[in-house]
Design an enzyme around this catalytic site. Sequence first.
Site, PDB file in Angstrom:
ATOM      1  N   GLN A 118      -5.289  -1.514  -7.080  1.00 27.49           N
ATOM      2  CA  GLN A 118      -5.918  -0.600  -6.134  1.00 27.49           C
ATOM      3  C   GLN A 118      -6.521   0.574  -6.871  1.00 27.49           C
ATOM      4  O   GLN A 118      -5.902   1.139  -7.775  1.00 27.49           O
ATOM      5  CB  GLN A 118      -4.918  -0.060  -5.104  1.00 27.49           C
ATOM      6  CG  GLN A 118      -5.572   0.924  -4.130  1.00 27.49           C
ATOM      7  CD  GLN A 118      -4.632   1.499  -3.100  1.00 27.49           C
ATOM      8  OE1 GLN A 118      -4.329   2.694  -3.144  1.00 27.49           O
ATOM      9  NE2 GLN A 118      -4.179   0.691  -2.158  1.00 27.49           N
ATOM     10  N   SER A 148      -6.576   5.386  -0.150  1.00 31.24           N
ATOM     11  CA  SER A 148      -6.862   4.075  -0.737  1.00 31.24           C
ATOM     12  C   SER A 148      -8.365   3.827  -0.613  1.00 31.24           C
ATOM     13  O   SER A 148      -8.947   4.022   0.456  1.00 31.24           O
ATOM     14  CB  SER A 148      -6.107   2.975   0.013  1.00 31.24           C
ATOM     15  OG  SER A 148      -4.730   3.253   0.084  1.00 31.24           O
ATOM     16  N   ASP A 155       0.819  -1.217   0.000  1.00 25.73           N
ATOM     17  CA  ASP A 155       0.000   0.000   0.000  1.00 25.73           C
ATOM     18  C   ASP A 155       0.855   1.270   0.000  1.00 25.73           C
ATOM     19  O   ASP A 155       0.342   2.373  -0.064  1.00 25.73           O
ATOM     20  CB  ASP A 155      -0.950  -0.009   1.212  1.00 25.73           C
ATOM     21  CG  ASP A 155      -2.045   1.057   1.101  1.00 25.73           C
ATOM     22  OD1 ASP A 155      -2.562   1.264  -0.007  1.00 25.73           O
ATOM     23  OD2 ASP A 155      -2.361   1.694   2.124  1.00 25.73           O
TER      24      ASP A 155
END
Length: 289
Positions: A280, A230, A206
């Site tokens: 993502q 995110s 991430d």
Amino acid sequence: KMKNVNDLIALLNLEKIGTNTFKGVSETIGSPNVFGGQVLAQSLNAANRTVPKERILHSLHSYFLEAGKLDIPIIFEVEEIRDGGSFSTRRVKASQNEVTIFILAASFHKIEKGYTHQKAIETNIKQPEELISWSEMVEQFGDFIPKNMKAFLSIERPIEFKPTVIPNPLDPEDLPAEDKIWFKLKGGSIGLDLQTKQQILTYISDYNVLNAAINPNASKANFGNLQTASLDHSMWFFRDFDFDDWMLFSSESPNSSGARGLSKGNLFTRDGQLIASFAQEGLIRPKRK
């Protein structure tokens, strides 16, 4: 503070407080909210602990629902959805003060033999020895780096990052919709089990993930004038691996529009083994002046 891999493992290893219920704490990575990779990896730790050891994570899909508060513990509740002959499925809900901040679905598979192929690692990129790390950037260019970026790069972390391309913050320009960064754990990582290695890789995945989606508009857009977050995160895991050398985070962005950007890509060992793929979508919202 997290200085090495042992500190990170301690953060990810949740306290069991009930049947399929766990509690975790947070460490900042330089932003005012809980780092998405942390709640992602902690949720995976919770799910792992309800699944037979011989079943290995092969995919996860998740949504970030609310910004997590750094000073409040996170409660993780695991629902055992299914245990079939070959696969186990778990759902995890992470909450603070009874507000759900994150949900994860993960699937685990018994080890089987089958056909194999993989995408090859790019061979024409600079190697880690030719590049400088985030902390070295601060040492060498500290006076020229914008204040908020310098503060972020200066924080102690259990991971060293070396970008293959360093944009000039004083003369920003639009870049290709891709990003390649080498990373390496600080401290000894010999003898870690696969579940722990997957949790650490999920945590790292991430970081840097929206760069590829911002790059095509980098002459105007940057983390200082954008609200970023995110929104969702998916991963697929293919092989066992070790953190004993640098690994490559390689991403590309097929699209950004409507204040959202999509990044997808692959995580390779230095010798070219494809370990995992990720995707993502993130919020990339221009701040109103």
